[in-house]
Scaffold this active site. Structure first.
Site, short mmCIF file in Angstrom:
data_model
loop_
_atom_site.label_atom_id
_atom_site.label_comp_id
_atom_site.label_asym_id
_atom_site.label_seq_id
_atom_site.Cartn_x
_atom_site.Cartn_y
_atom_site.Cartn_z
N ASP A 151 5.86 -16.44 -29.02
CA ASP A 151 5.19 -15.34 -29.68
C ASP A 151 5.56 -14.99 -30.96
O ASP A 151 5.43 -14.04 -31.25
CB ASP A 151 5.59 -14.10 -28.70
CG ASP A 151 5.22 -14.49 -27.35
OD1 ASP A 151 4.37 -14.92 -26.72
OD2 ASP A 151 6.27 -14.02 -26.55
N LYS A 162 2.24 -18.23 -33.75
CA LYS A 162 1.82 -19.70 -34.06
C LYS A 162 0.44 -19.96 -33.89
O LYS A 162 -0.27 -20.64 -34.82
CB LYS A 162 2.37 -20.53 -33.12
CG LYS A 162 3.91 -20.87 -33.22
CD LYS A 162 4.40 -21.73 -31.94
CE LYS A 162 4.33 -21.22 -30.57
NZ LYS A 162 5.07 -19.98 -30.30
N ALA A 189 1.77 -20.74 -22.08
CA ALA A 189 1.67 -20.16 -23.45
C ALA A 189 0.41 -19.46 -23.68
O ALA A 189 -0.64 -19.57 -22.84
CB ALA A 189 1.49 -21.55 -24.37
N GLY A 190 0.52 -18.49 -24.56
CA GLY A 190 -0.62 -17.75 -24.95
C GLY A 190 -0.88 -17.70 -26.33
O GLY A 190 -0.02 -17.01 -27.22
N HIS A 191 -1.97 -18.05 -26.88
CA HIS A 191 -2.22 -18.10 -28.34
C HIS A 191 -3.39 -17.23 -28.41
O HIS A 191 -4.35 -17.43 -28.00
CB HIS A 191 -2.58 -19.56 -28.91
CG HIS A 191 -1.20 -20.23 -28.49
ND1 HIS A 191 -1.31 -21.85 -28.68
CD2 HIS A 191 -0.04 -20.03 -28.79
CE1 HIS A 191 -0.02 -22.15 -28.73
NE2 HIS A 191 0.86 -21.24 -28.52
N THR A 230 6.82 -17.14 -16.34
CA THR A 230 5.65 -16.61 -16.37
C THR A 230 4.96 -16.82 -14.88
O THR A 230 3.83 -16.52 -14.70
CB THR A 230 4.79 -17.46 -17.40
OG1 THR A 230 4.74 -18.93 -16.88
CG2 THR A 230 5.07 -17.12 -18.91
N GLN A 240 5.38 -22.05 -26.83
CA GLN A 240 6.82 -21.53 -26.83
C GLN A 240 7.73 -21.42 -28.07
O GLN A 240 7.02 -21.36 -29.30
CB GLN A 240 7.53 -22.08 -25.58
CG GLN A 240 7.12 -21.76 -24.29
CD GLN A 240 5.91 -22.57 -23.83
OE1 GLN A 240 6.10 -23.91 -23.93
NE2 GLN A 240 4.69 -22.21 -23.43
N THR A 296 12.11 -22.48 -21.20
CA THR A 296 11.00 -23.12 -20.50
C THR A 296 11.38 -24.59 -20.08
O THR A 296 12.60 -25.14 -20.48
CB THR A 296 9.74 -23.04 -21.32
OG1 THR A 296 8.63 -23.19 -20.34
CG2 THR A 296 9.86 -23.93 -22.66
#
Ligand code: IMP
Length: 421
Positions: free
Chosen positions: A14, A17, A41-43, A131, A225, A240
């Protein structure tokens, strides 16, 4: 000449990126590559007030021109993949001939996620705080050498045979805990349906990347990550299940190819999930201010992120392990909400046999900087940043022995100061 750069988050993920990858991809690169992790992942990328959220497909796809690659190092949830392809197409972002998926990537199947939830809920207090996407269990089955790979989707007999083995294993456990069992026929039907749709995207991505290098294409590897969540270098077991720092074996490129590793460092620290966080801010009123201004809620799970001061000890560790020479500092505008800014420059370590940066009893030693207390989001030149901001950033760069190349001052793609300091 090597033309590959790699972007990695230097902390617990977070770091912003997605925005840096998007910014660089749009300007300098032809190909963006995801080499590890999965849909955990959350982008998030904001372009012209449109917010795009991707969990699996590399954010480089948003440029509308770059090729996006998912290598063998990624675990692929077919449902997420198809949802993201549909999402991009709906937004008029073409994926045809722009998205490539390794035939050797491993699948993350519905029972991996179900098992992850089961274990997280069982352990309760001692959970990792995953997650619940099933990442650890898809990788476990890969290591156990029983998992399905993308290429197996195109051999239905083999696919079914492997599914039987996996279903048998998970069903024994699901039965014991009263979790609905894996329905082999349903699973097979979903997989077969997905196989047809993803077939045009599947290829030998190692070959694709080697050919691209021969043609002098510029490649950006996009780590998911962060290094402190890396299975080998991170705060084990609160990590992770993939290696963020292993950009070689995970991508298909070698050490001669990768010219430059760029770190992404957030101007303060955050962490979701459990585990050590020695610089966590205890004063909730300060943490809340930062959380609200920085929208520090997990993209994947919506969980409140834990907020902390910058930890230069942990960052130095990550930077030296990855060979990072330059960094992009993100969310610098968020610190406008605080009067004073603390930075951890050392720890008082407890007396133990091994000095460990992840020992929860490490006591942070801080130095303090005055805040800038003004809106910096419209600033585009280094010279125009407040002196207090420049002092803070120069201190970070000097301490870490790196060059700052970008300072992100807002959510939008162009809210960026490119630094030539
Ligand atoms: P998993 O990757 O879902 O197995 O979760 C393991 C740990 O990594 C947990 O602490 C998660 O919160 C954390 N994690 C996984 N993906 C991300 C991410 O993209 N950003 C931040 N933390 C993450």
């Amino acid at each position: 000449m090597a033309s590959v750069s790699c972007i990695v988050g230097c902390s617990y993920g977070d770091e912003g990126k997605g925005k840096i990858v998007d910014f660089l991809s749009q300007q300098d690169f032809d190909i963006t590559v995801r080499y590890q992790g999965g849909d955990n992942a959350g982008h998030t990328v904001s372009i012209n007030n449109n917010v795009f959220k991707l969990n699996l497909i590399p954010t480089g796809i948003l440029t509308g021109k770059n090729i996006a690659v998912l290598t063998h190092g990624v675990v692929i949830n077919l449902k997420t993949l198809l949802t993201e392809i549909a999402y991009l197409e709906k937004k008029d972002i073409t994926v045809k001939d722009r998205l490539f998926i390794s035939q050797n990537a491993h699948l993350l199947l519905s029972f991996h996620a179900k098992y992850d939830s089961l274990i997280e809920n069982l352990n309760n207090q001692e959970s990792i705080g995953t997650t619940k996407k099933g990442i650890g269990y898809a990788y476990s089955d890969k290591i156990k050498r029983i998992n399905l790979q993308i290429k197996d989707l195109f051999d239905s007999e083999l696919c079914y045979k492997k599914l039987v083995v996996l279903a048998e294993y998970y069903n024994k456990i699901f039965q014991e805990y009263g979790v609905p069992l894996v329905n082999l026929d349903e699973e097979m039907a979903a997989i077969s349906h997905a196989a047809l749709q993803i077939k045009p995207f599947v290829c030998d991505t190692n070959k694709l990347l080697r050919n691209a290098i021969k043609k002098n294409k510029k490649i950006l590897l996009e780590g998911a990550q962060g290094v402190l969540l890396d299975i080998d270098y991170g705060n084990y077991p609160y990590v992770t299940s993939s290696s963020v720092a292993n950009f070689y074996t995970n991508s298909g490129l070698n050490y001669l190819d990768i010219a430059n590793v760029i770190g992404v460092v957030k101007a303060y620290s955050t962490r979701v999930g459990n585990g050590v966080f020695v610089t966590e801010i205890e004063d909730e009123s300060i943490a809340d201010k930062i959380r609200e201004k920085g929208n520090e809620y997990g993209t994947v799970t919506g969980r409140k992120r834990r907020i902390g001061w910058l930890d230069l000890v942990a960052l130095k560790y990550a930077i030296s392990l990855c060979g990072i020479k330059s960094i992009a500092v993100t969310l610098v505008d968020v610190l406008s909400v605080v009067d004073r800014i603390k930075v951890c420059v050392d720890y008082n370590y407890p007396e133990t046999m091994f000095q460990d940066i992840f020992n929860p009893n490490n006591q942070p030693i801080y130095i303090e900087f005055p805040g800038w207390k003004e809106d910096i989001s419209q600033i585009r030149n280094w010279e125009d940043l407040p002196n207090t901001t420049k002092i803070y950033l120069r201190f970070i760069a000097k301490f870490l022995g790196v060059k700052i190349t970008h300072v992100s001052v807002g959510r939008q793609r162009d809210d960026m100061v490119v630094v030539n300091d």
